[in-house]
Write a protein that holds these residues in place. Sequence first.
Motif, PDB file in Angstrom:
ATOM      1  N   GLN A 107       0.811  -1.223   0.000  1.00 28.17           N
ATOM      2  CA  GLN A 107       0.000   0.000   0.000  1.00 28.17           C
ATOM      3  C   GLN A 107       0.846   1.276   0.000  1.00 28.17           C
ATOM      4  O   GLN A 107       0.335   2.348  -0.285  1.00 28.17           O
ATOM      5  CB  GLN A 107      -1.015   0.001   1.153  1.00 28.17           C
ATOM      6  CG  GLN A 107      -0.390  -0.027   2.530  1.00 28.17           C
ATOM      7  CD  GLN A 107      -0.196  -1.430   3.069  1.00 28.17           C
ATOM      8  OE1 GLN A 107      -0.029  -2.400   2.331  1.00 28.17           O
ATOM      9  NE2 GLN A 107      -0.198  -1.547   4.380  1.00 28.17           N
ATOM     10  N   ASP A 108       2.149   1.152   0.279  1.00 29.58           N
ATOM     11  CA  ASP A 108       3.046   2.309   0.220  1.00 29.58           C
ATOM     12  C   ASP A 108       3.855   2.336  -1.072  1.00 29.58           C
ATOM     13  O   ASP A 108       4.649   3.252  -1.286  1.00 29.58           O
ATOM     14  CB  ASP A 108       3.999   2.291   1.419  1.00 29.58           C
ATOM     15  CG  ASP A 108       3.258   2.425   2.738  1.00 29.58           C
ATOM     16  OD1 ASP A 108       2.326   3.260   2.819  1.00 29.58           O
ATOM     17  OD2 ASP A 108       3.598   1.683   3.680  1.00 29.58           O
ATOM     18  N   ASP A 119      -1.447   8.332  -7.141  1.00 28.30           N
ATOM     19  CA  ASP A 119      -2.896   8.530  -7.079  1.00 28.30           C
ATOM     20  C   ASP A 119      -3.632   7.189  -6.936  1.00 28.30           C
ATOM     21  O   ASP A 119      -4.581   7.079  -6.169  1.00 28.30           O
ATOM     22  CB  ASP A 119      -3.383   9.269  -8.329  1.00 28.30           C
ATOM     23  CG  ASP A 119      -4.868   9.539  -8.302  1.00 28.30           C
ATOM     24  OD1 ASP A 119      -5.352  10.163  -7.337  1.00 28.30           O
ATOM     25  OD2 ASP A 119      -5.560   9.104  -9.255  1.00 28.30           O
ATOM     26  N   LYS A 171      -3.676   5.900  -3.501  1.00 30.09           N
ATOM     27  CA  LYS A 171      -4.627   6.608  -2.629  1.00 30.09           C
ATOM     28  C   LYS A 171      -6.076   6.277  -2.976  1.00 30.09           C
ATOM     29  O   LYS A 171      -6.912   6.099  -2.108  1.00 30.09           O
ATOM     30  CB  LYS A 171      -4.419   8.121  -2.727  1.00 30.09           C
ATOM     31  CG  LYS A 171      -3.135   8.593  -2.109  1.00 30.09           C
ATOM     32  CD  LYS A 171      -2.958  10.089  -2.299  1.00 30.09           C
ATOM     33  CE  LYS A 171      -1.587  10.527  -1.818  1.00 30.09           C
ATOM     34  NZ  LYS A 171      -1.274  11.888  -2.211  1.00 30.09           N
ATOM     35  N   SER A 172      -6.377   6.213  -4.279  1.00 33.06           N
ATOM     36  CA  SER A 172      -7.768   6.066  -4.731  1.00 33.06           C
ATOM     37  C   SER A 172      -8.228   4.618  -4.816  1.00 33.06           C
ATOM     38  O   SER A 172      -9.431   4.355  -4.849  1.00 33.06           O
ATOM     39  CB  SER A 172      -7.942   6.713  -6.099  1.00 33.06           C
ATOM     40  OG  SER A 172      -7.230   5.984  -7.094  1.00 33.06           O
ATOM     41  N   HIS A 173      -7.282   3.686  -4.916  1.00 35.30           N
ATOM     42  CA  HIS A 173      -7.576   2.250  -5.052  1.00 35.30           C
ATOM     43  C   HIS A 173      -8.349   1.964  -6.337  1.00 35.30           C
ATOM     44  O   HIS A 173      -9.140   1.034  -6.404  1.00 35.30           O
ATOM     45  CB  HIS A 173      -8.329   1.692  -3.845  1.00 35.30           C
ATOM     46  CG  HIS A 173      -7.692   2.015  -2.540  1.00 35.30           C
ATOM     47  ND1 HIS A 173      -8.300   1.752  -1.344  1.00 35.30           N
ATOM     48  CD2 HIS A 173      -6.500   2.586  -2.218  1.00 35.30           C
ATOM     49  CE1 HIS A 173      -7.521   2.143  -0.355  1.00 35.30           C
ATOM     50  NE2 HIS A 173      -6.423   2.659  -0.862  1.00 35.30           N
TER      51      HIS A 173
END
Length: 119
Positions: A24-25, A66, A69-71
């Motif tokens: 996720q990072d 992006d 962050k937005s998935h």
Amino acid sequence: MNTSPKKCIPWDNEVNFAITLSDQDGKILHMNKKSESTFLKGKEDDLIGKNVLDCHPPAAKAKLADLLKSHETNAYTIEKNGQKKLIYQTPWYENGEFRGLVELSLVLPKNMPHYIRKN
């Protein structure tokens, strides 16, 4: 009832498309053999543990940031070295929790048919 643990079949190392998995990072967790041969190119021994954002030019880096962050999913085609490729970047989840992104990079045939299927 079968209670033995599920065995993971290492299928991804012998497919002919690149698979890159990041957390996720953006830290690269896994690259299959095709991904390694596509992206390492002798420049580095390994990209595992490096940030996927650092492997892209500014516009692509911003898009990936992006997506983290937005998935959301991002899909597009490119042409490089005379080959047309489909790039598919999408989130992956574990038990419903966002865990990062997976990127598939597939070489498309020059004359790929397109079909419209009816229900």
